[in-house]
Design a protein around this motif. Structure first.
Motif, PDB file in Angstrom:
ATOM      1  N   ARG A   1     -21.008  -4.106  18.180  1.00 13.87           N
ATOM      2  CA  ARG A   1     -19.848  -4.625  17.448  1.00 13.87           C
ATOM      3  C   ARG A   1     -19.916  -6.123  17.196  1.00 13.87           C
ATOM      4  O   ARG A   1     -19.285  -6.639  16.279  1.00 13.87           O
ATOM      5  CB  ARG A   1     -18.560  -4.304  18.229  1.00 13.87           C
TER       6      ARG A   1
ATOM      7  N   SER B   1     -18.653  -9.014  14.126  1.00  8.97           N
ATOM      8  CA  SER B   1     -17.620  -9.996  14.482  1.00  8.97           C
ATOM      9  C   SER B   1     -18.083 -11.407  14.154  1.00  8.97           C
ATOM     10  O   SER B   1     -17.284 -12.251  13.737  1.00  8.97           O
ATOM     11  CB  SER B   1     -17.268  -9.875  15.971  1.00  8.97           C
TER      12      SER B   1
ATOM     13  N   PRO C   1     -13.529  -4.086  15.574  1.00 10.96           N
ATOM     14  CA  PRO C   1     -14.161  -5.312  15.060  1.00 10.96           C
ATOM     15  C   PRO C   1     -13.243  -6.522  15.081  1.00 10.96           C
ATOM     16  O   PRO C   1     -13.701  -7.660  15.220  1.00 10.96           O
ATOM     17  CB  PRO C   1     -14.567  -4.934  13.632  1.00 10.96           C
ATOM     18  N   HIS C   2     -11.941  -6.282  14.957  1.00  8.02           N
ATOM     19  CA  HIS C   2     -10.987  -7.402  14.951  1.00  8.02           C
ATOM     20  C   HIS C   2     -10.858  -7.992  16.362  1.00  8.02           C
ATOM     21  O   HIS C   2     -10.760  -9.210  16.536  1.00  8.02           O
ATOM     22  CB  HIS C   2      -9.633  -6.921  14.433  1.00  8.02           C
TER      23      HIS C   2
ATOM     24  N   ALA D   1     -13.270  -7.802  18.631  1.00  8.85           N
ATOM     25  CA  ALA D   1     -14.560  -8.457  18.889  1.00  8.85           C
ATOM     26  C   ALA D   1     -14.605  -9.835  18.250  1.00  8.85           C
ATOM     27  O   ALA D   1     -15.080 -10.806  18.862  1.00  8.85           O
ATOM     28  CB  ALA D   1     -15.696  -7.578  18.361  1.00  8.85           C
ATOM     29  N   ALA D   2     -14.113  -9.943  17.025  1.00 10.16           N
ATOM     30  CA  ALA D   2     -14.105 -11.227  16.334  1.00 10.16           C
ATOM     31  C   ALA D   2     -13.198 -12.225  17.056  1.00 10.16           C
ATOM     32  O   ALA D   2     -13.502 -13.418  17.146  1.00 10.16           O
ATOM     33  CB  ALA D   2     -13.648 -11.041  14.886  1.00 10.16           C
TER      34      ALA D   2
END
Length: 237
Positions: free
Chosen positions: A61, A65, A166-167, A169-170
């Motif tokens: 992931r 990110s 992903p949000h 992880a970012a």
């Protein structure tokens, strides 16, 4: 057509950002200054991002990110004790909350004992101007200064059913940039007082660690500690 769907999604997100800004939200993006694979440039940011990369279930992931971070899609990142919050632009705007369990008192006491007499000053600690032994201690999984995978819980309003969307992880990756700019935030997140890690801080503030000289950590030293190569950060024009 896919490109039409993508354009419509971008327009929807742009309108959502405009609406929220009109309501008083800043939605200020977190923008990395460095280019290349390592977005953080200084000790605590690099150590944080590298630590995330050690989680096997995070590995797939994190590349996405990093791309989201470079595209300025992570906004309004805030770090408080035990919590990171952000707004992330995906196919829509997503509100993200990352819960980080505080460092337990016993582990903190063990860490302080391990570092006793080894940290010259609070400035040395926050700037990453540390000897190799201290660097190994503070980044060691055994001492738990960095959160274990089980200490992290991500709450996001997206439809991704995985533990790490992903949000989220970012958001985690973007926190490293905040630690670059303000290392105190790392200790605030872990709910500990950085001053306590400095032995006899009142007298040590005036004296560097013997044999260290107070120089900032170079990329080569970081590579030796983490076992990976760090590119030299770009110098601002």
């Amino acid at each position: 057509m896919p490109w039409q769907d993508e354009n419509e999604s971008k327009e929807t997100v742009a309108r959502a950002i405009e609406r929220r800004r009109s309501r008083g939200e800043a939605l200020e993006p977190v923008v990395p200054e460095a280019k290349g694979s390592k977005l953080a440039q200084h000790f605590w940011g690099i150590a944080w991002q590298h630590h995330l990369e050690t989680y096997a279930d995070y590995h797939s992931r994190l590349p996405k990110s990093r791309t989201m971070l470079r595209q300025a899609k992570v906004m309004d990142l805030t770090i408080t004790a035990g919590e990171i919050t952000s707004v992330v632009a995906g196919t829509a705007l997503h509100d993200v909350i990352v819960k980080i369990a505080p460092l337990d008192p016993e582990s903190w006491l063990e860490l302080r004992e391990a570092c006793k007499g080894r940290v010259g000053s609070l400035l040395d600690l926050l700037s990453g101007s540390l000897g190799h032994e201290v660097m190994k201690i503070v980044t060691s999984p055994e001492h738990c200064l960095f959160p274990d995978r089980r200490d992290i819980r991500i709450l996001c309003d997206c439809t991704d059913a995985s533990d790490l969307c992903p949000h989220g992880a970012a958001t985690l990756y973007a926190a490293g940039l905040r630690f670059d700019a303000n290392p105190e935030l790392f200790f605030k997140l872990r709910a500990v007082n950085a001053v306590e890690l400095v032995n006899e801080a009142s007298s040590a503030l005036a004296a560097p660690v013997p044999g260290h000289g107070g120089a900032l950590i170079e990329a080569g030293e970081l590579s030796a500690v983490f076992g990976i190569e760090f590119s030299e950060p770009e110098q601002p024009s």
